[in-house]
Design a protein around this motif. Structure first.
Motif, short mmCIF file in Angstrom:
data_model
loop_
_atom_site.label_atom_id
_atom_site.label_comp_id
_atom_site.label_asym_id
_atom_site.label_seq_id
_atom_site.Cartn_x
_atom_site.Cartn_y
_atom_site.Cartn_z
N ALA A 492 0.83 -1.20 0.00
CA ALA A 492 0.00 0.00 0.00
C ALA A 492 0.87 1.26 0.00
N ASP A 493 2.19 1.09 -0.10
CA ASP A 493 3.08 2.26 0.02
C ASP A 493 2.77 3.36 -0.99
N ALA A 494 2.44 2.95 -2.21
CA ALA A 494 2.23 3.96 -3.26
C ALA A 494 0.76 4.39 -3.37
N TRP A 495 -0.11 3.88 -2.50
CA TRP A 495 -1.54 4.20 -2.63
C TRP A 495 -1.81 5.64 -2.19
N ASP A 506 -6.19 5.53 -5.37
CA ASP A 506 -5.33 5.38 -6.54
C ASP A 506 -4.21 4.42 -6.14
N LEU A 507 -4.17 3.27 -6.79
CA LEU A 507 -3.18 2.24 -6.39
C LEU A 507 -1.78 2.55 -6.94
N GLY A 508 -1.64 3.62 -7.71
CA GLY A 508 -0.32 4.01 -8.22
C GLY A 508 -0.03 3.45 -9.60
N GLU A 509 -0.50 2.27 -9.89
CA GLU A 509 -0.37 1.67 -11.22
C GLU A 509 -1.51 0.67 -11.42
N SER A 510 -1.62 0.19 -12.63
CA SER A 510 -2.73 -0.73 -12.93
C SER A 510 -2.35 -2.17 -12.56
N GLU A 525 -17.84 1.12 13.71
CA GLU A 525 -18.89 0.22 13.21
C GLU A 525 -18.41 -0.45 11.92
N SER A 526 -18.69 -1.74 11.77
CA SER A 526 -18.29 -2.45 10.56
C SER A 526 -19.30 -2.21 9.45
N ILE A 527 -18.82 -2.34 8.22
CA ILE A 527 -19.73 -2.26 7.07
C ILE A 527 -20.47 -3.59 6.97
N PHE A 528 -21.76 -3.54 6.70
CA PHE A 528 -22.50 -4.77 6.46
C PHE A 528 -22.73 -4.95 4.95
N THR A 529 -23.33 -3.96 4.29
CA THR A 529 -23.49 -4.08 2.83
C THR A 529 -22.65 -3.01 2.14
N TYR A 530 -22.11 -3.38 0.99
CA TYR A 530 -21.12 -2.52 0.33
C TYR A 530 -21.28 -2.59 -1.19
N ARG A 531 -20.60 -1.63 -1.87
CA ARG A 531 -20.42 -1.73 -3.33
C ARG A 531 -18.95 -1.50 -3.62
N PHE A 532 -18.41 -2.27 -4.53
CA PHE A 532 -16.99 -2.16 -4.87
C PHE A 532 -16.87 -1.85 -6.35
N ARG A 533 -16.18 -0.74 -6.67
CA ARG A 533 -16.03 -0.34 -8.08
C ARG A 533 -14.56 -0.21 -8.43
N VAL A 534 -14.27 -0.35 -9.72
CA VAL A 534 -12.89 -0.16 -10.18
C VAL A 534 -12.89 0.77 -11.39
N SER A 535 -11.74 1.35 -11.64
CA SER A 535 -11.59 2.25 -12.78
C SER A 535 -10.14 2.22 -13.24
N GLU A 536 -9.94 2.43 -14.52
CA GLU A 536 -8.57 2.52 -15.06
C GLU A 536 -8.08 3.95 -15.03
N ASN A 537 -9.04 4.93 -15.19
CA ASN A 537 -8.62 6.33 -15.32
C ASN A 537 -9.11 7.22 -14.17
N GLY A 538 -9.88 6.67 -13.25
CA GLY A 538 -10.36 7.47 -12.13
C GLY A 538 -11.63 8.24 -12.45
N ALA A 569 -7.30 -2.64 -13.21
CA ALA A 569 -7.73 -1.36 -12.65
C ALA A 569 -6.59 -0.70 -11.89
N ARG A 570 -6.61 0.64 -11.91
CA ARG A 570 -5.65 1.41 -11.13
C ARG A 570 -6.34 2.07 -9.93
N TYR A 571 -7.65 2.31 -10.08
CA TYR A 571 -8.40 2.96 -9.00
C TYR A 571 -9.45 2.00 -8.44
#
Ligand code: FUL
Length: 597
Positions: A492-495, A506-510, A525-538, A569-571
């Motif tokens: 996670a150093d470059a995040w 931004d993960l720093g690279e793809s 409080e913990s998350i119970f329901t979530y959505r996870f998205r990815v992107s190449e360009n942000g 994905a990068r993001y």
């Protein structure tokens, strides 16, 4: 006032009194008692015969098996196709003989989990083994497991989830209650003797979900009349959930407590007044007894899985708990006045996996060898101890010890509040261990010593304590070969966090991403329901995963989500839809890991 007199006085008000001085399961205090009298009387509350028999089992096994075994989930949503249930080499005898060999005395099977799929051919729903290809729809898991239990002299219990995500009537309270009663009746009449009925408390229905008002009184009545030897657990009032799913009992564990399961308004209000719940640290102190109106024999059961999840997932084959971890759990459950309920989930063959089988064998052998080799003499002579009383025991010449076992005769109540163990080493009494409650069984550990005698002092009690057994043992040291699974495959150093809500990174690279992890934190409080998205360009986002982190509230371990296929994905973006307590908790970058392998 003499306790016998008080007891006589109470005879008219308290229910279920056995003999003159004991109160079976429940004691309602008359209003006139002083605090000291209440505490003293609490030492005379005793288990029912079925609670006593249950406590003596010490080691019990959970079997989570069902639809989730085949879908890879922890909580199914009820929409699963019954055709997915198809064990290829089902072998209940393999489960039971393995468990019996490891010292387990009862097996509790998930006859129905939250997804509503029934492991027996019930008349109440088509969502059962009868609609599956397994044995051409003629199979009955409950029957085969019960028969294997009978063959191996193993007691049998059933887990019947009150929460049912499949039942169409769920939320239409009278109709669903009638269905649950029918399911209970089938299970409790068609399969011989049942020794535990496990009503889980989980309910993940959100604010817009279906609300079911359970008729607990009726369920209890069905169980008590059909299976008088069965204890009712968790949402039942004979056996209490220890309060976590990590295998951890309390240092101070009172079986006598004002706590009862939240099954009606009056109990809920009383639990709120006393600020107690199954997860509370203090369930039986003097202070609590002083404030209580009624106290109960309601002992603790420690349920924990041998794997991270309750159901079998092949990717967890390397995460089966080590022998050291299992032994620690034993000390923290059986050794802390609780019964251990260890879950071992069968795989898609319908067999316990080889890794688990081997671990159980090692565990059984370790416990057996350790506690069969008694190192002191005369430890089984019963002893009535007043506060301050001591007793000495000879250690077998030349023996080394590092564990002491203490037991109260709980058929006469639980009384010890403080104890101390010393060893006579070169004519000097040296402190080895001290503790608070004993109850049915207490194990204390200390560094290896070779004393000629040990001395137990009962420093503080509620009234005369009935010590049933003192033992001393040598428990061999184990090498802990714990294997942690990595929570992220990339550093996670470059995040860089580019947005806080929803958390965008931004993960720093793809990368070619195959999944992610989410580690809940105790402080938020913990998350119970979530959505996870990815992107190449942000800018252009694609949602690739979403849903619930099932059971995260009771078992807050790192969650691993794998995608159907890898995506570049990068993001990444994690959005909280809901939290376990109804909020919308934020999430920190360090709680997320990215899986690429
Ligand atoms: C929990 C359930 O939600 C889990 O799935 C599991 O059955 C465990 C024993 O109880 O509350």
């Amino acid at each position: 006032m003499h306790c016998g007199l008080i007891a006589m006085m109470i005879l008219t008000t308290a229910c279920n009194q056995r003999a003159n001085t004991y109160f079976e399961k429940e004691l309602t205090f008359p209003t006139l008692l002083t605090s000291d009298q209440k505490v003293k009387l609490s030492a005379y509350v005793v288990p029912t015969p079925r609670q006593l028999e249950w406590q003596q089992l010490e080691l019990t096994a959970f079997i989570h098996f069902g639809m989730n075994t085949f879908t890879g989930r922890e909580w199914g949503d009820g929409s699963e196709d019954p055709k997915l249930f198809n064990p290829t080499n089902f072998d209940a005898e393999q489960w039971v003989s393995t468990l019996q060999g490891a010292g387990f005395k009862m097996l509790i099977l998930t006859a129905k989990h939250h997804d509503g799929f029934c492991l027996w051919p019930t008349r109440t729903t088509r969502h059962s083994v009868a609609s599956s290809p397994w044995q051409n729809g003629h199979g009955d898991v409950v029957k085969e497991v019960k028969e294997a239990c009978d063959k191996y002299n193993m007691k049998f219990g059933v887990y019947l989830s009150p929460w049912d995500r499949n039942a169409e009537s769920y939320g239409d309270s009278p109709r669903y209650n009638a269905m649950l009663v029918e399911q209970l009746t089938e299970l409790l009449t068609n399969y011989g003797e049942i020794h535990e009925v496990w009503f889980d408390g989980a309910n993940g229905e959100g604010p817009n979900g279906r609300v079911q008002e359970y008729d607990w009184g009726r369920f209890y009545h069905v169980i008590d009349s059909l299976q008088p030897s069965a204890v009712k657990a968790i949402m039942g009032n004979d056996v209490r959930w220890v309060g976590n799913e990590r295998g951890l009992g309390r240092e101070t564990e009172w079986s006598v407590t004002p706590l009862q399961p939240d099954i009606n308004e009056a109990i809920i209000n009383e639990n709120i007044r006393l600020n107690i719940s199954p997860t509370a640290e203090d369930l039986g102190s003097r202070q609590l007894i002083e404030e209580a109106k009624t106290i109960y024999w309601y002992p603790s059961e420690v349920d924990v899985s041998i794997r991270p999840g309750w159901f079998y997932h092949p990717e967890q084959d390397h995460q089966v708990k080590t022998l050291q971890e299992l032994v620690d759990i034993y000390y923290q459950s059986v050794g802390m006045n609780s019964v251990l309920l260890l879950n071992i989930p069968p795989d898609t063959r319908g067999r316990l996996h080889e890794v688990d089988v081997e671990r159980l064998r090692q565990f059984g052998a370790y416990i057996n060898t350790t506690f069969q080799n008694e190192k002191i003499t005369d430890g089984e002579d019963g002893w009535k101890a007043r506060a301050g009383a001591s007793k000495e025991f000879n250690v077998l010449p030349g023996e080394t010890i590092n564990t002491v076992m203490l037991q109260e005769d709980i058929s006469k109540g639980q009384g010890v509040e403080e104890f101390m163990v010393e060893g006579l080493i070169e004519d000097q009494w040296v402190a080895l261990a001290e503790g608070t409650t004993i109850g049915y069984k207490r194990l204390v550990q200390f560094d290896d010593v070779s004393p000629s005698m040990i001395r137990l002092t009962i420093s503080k009690t509620r009234d005369i304590a009935n010590i049933a057994k003192v033992g001393a043992y040598y428990a061999p040291l184990l090498e802990d070969n714990r294997r942690e699974r990595k929570l992220s495959d990339i550093s996670a150093d470059a995040w860089q966090m580019t947005k806080e809500f929803p958390l965008t990174v931004d993960l720093g690279e793809s990368y070619s991403i195959k999944g992610f992890t989410y580690s809940p934190e105790e402080s938020r409080e913990s998350i119970f329901t979530y959505r996870f998205r990815v992107s190449e360009n942000g800018t252009d986002w694609k949602e690739i995963s979403g849903g619930e982190f099932s059971n995260i509230k009771n078992n807050p371990i790192p969650q691993r989500i794998s995608f159907d296929e890898a995506i570049n994905a990068r993001y990444i973006q994690v959005e909280t839809v809901s939290g376990v307590d109804g909020g919308t908790p934020s999430i920190d970058m360090k709680q997320i890991g990215i899986l690429t392998n």
